[in-house]
Design a protein around this motif. Structure first.
Motif, short mmCIF file in Angstrom:
data_model
loop_
_atom_site.label_atom_id
_atom_site.label_comp_id
_atom_site.label_asym_id
_atom_site.label_seq_id
_atom_site.Cartn_x
_atom_site.Cartn_y
_atom_site.Cartn_z
N GLN A 98 0.96 -1.21 -0.05
CA GLN A 98 0.16 0.04 0.36
C GLN A 98 0.79 1.20 0.04
OE1 GLN A 98 -2.79 0.01 3.13
NE2 GLN A 98 -4.11 -1.72 2.20
N ILE A 99 1.89 1.34 0.51
CA ILE A 99 2.99 2.42 0.58
C ILE A 99 3.34 2.76 -0.99
CG2 ILE A 99 5.16 3.34 1.30
CD1 ILE A 99 4.69 1.37 3.76
N GLU A 100 3.18 3.99 -1.32
CA GLU A 100 3.37 4.40 -2.62
C GLU A 100 4.84 4.89 -2.73
OE1 GLU A 100 0.51 6.84 -4.31
OE2 GLU A 100 -1.03 5.67 -3.60
N LYS A 101 5.34 5.30 -3.88
CA LYS A 101 6.78 5.89 -3.83
C LYS A 101 6.70 7.05 -3.31
CE LYS A 101 10.03 6.95 -7.37
NZ LYS A 101 10.42 7.01 -8.84
N VAL A 102 7.83 7.51 -2.36
CA VAL A 102 7.97 8.77 -2.00
C VAL A 102 8.92 9.49 -2.80
CG1 VAL A 102 8.91 9.94 0.08
CG2 VAL A 102 7.91 7.91 0.25
N ALA A 103 8.49 10.99 -3.04
CA ALA A 103 9.27 11.93 -4.04
C ALA A 103 10.35 12.32 -3.47
CB ALA A 103 8.41 12.81 -4.54
N LYS A 104 11.43 12.66 -4.23
CA LYS A 104 12.72 13.06 -3.86
C LYS A 104 12.49 14.44 -3.46
CE LYS A 104 15.68 9.32 -4.92
NZ LYS A 104 16.79 8.94 -5.43
N ASN A 105 11.93 15.26 -2.50
CA ASN A 105 11.66 16.48 -2.63
C ASN A 105 12.70 17.61 -1.81
OD1 ASN A 105 9.24 16.51 -3.71
ND2 ASN A 105 8.27 15.78 -1.95
N LEU A 106 13.93 16.72 -1.31
CA LEU A 106 14.83 17.32 -0.58
C LEU A 106 15.99 17.54 -1.33
CD1 LEU A 106 15.69 18.52 2.24
CD2 LEU A 106 16.49 16.16 3.02
N LYS A 107 16.72 18.74 -1.39
CA LYS A 107 17.85 18.95 -1.89
C LYS A 107 19.37 18.99 -1.38
CE LYS A 107 20.25 22.16 -5.33
NZ LYS A 107 20.06 23.65 -6.04
N VAL A 108 20.04 18.47 -1.33
CA VAL A 108 21.34 18.13 -0.36
C VAL A 108 22.30 18.72 -1.17
CG1 VAL A 108 22.80 16.91 0.98
CG2 VAL A 108 20.21 15.92 0.87
N GLU A 109 23.02 19.78 -0.49
CA GLU A 109 24.14 20.35 -1.03
C GLU A 109 25.34 19.82 -0.50
OE1 GLU A 109 24.10 23.13 -2.93
OE2 GLU A 109 21.87 23.24 -2.85
#
Length: 64
Positions: A13-24
């Protein structure tokens, strides 16, 4: 359902989690996209609550 069946259902049931975090990365100015802990928890915890299961980290290292 036993715990293994509940975990299998949660995984389905768990859907793909988008990569919304930008790491420098360092001073070179490079970066990459990542998934934040908050985004993961928002995807997982409601399903766990629905199925009556609970997960937690066994170990945690904070990187500053």
């Amino acid at each position: 359902m036993n715990i293994f069946q509940k975990m299998q259902l949660a995984t389905a049931q768990i859907e793909k989690v988008a990569k919304n975090l930008k790491v420098e990365v360092g001073k070179s100015g490079g970066s990459y996209k990542a998934v934040s802990e908050g985004d993961v928890l928002r995807a997982v915890k409601p399903i766990e609550a629905e199925l009556g299961i609970y997960s937690y980290p066994v170990a945690r290292n904070v990187i500053e």
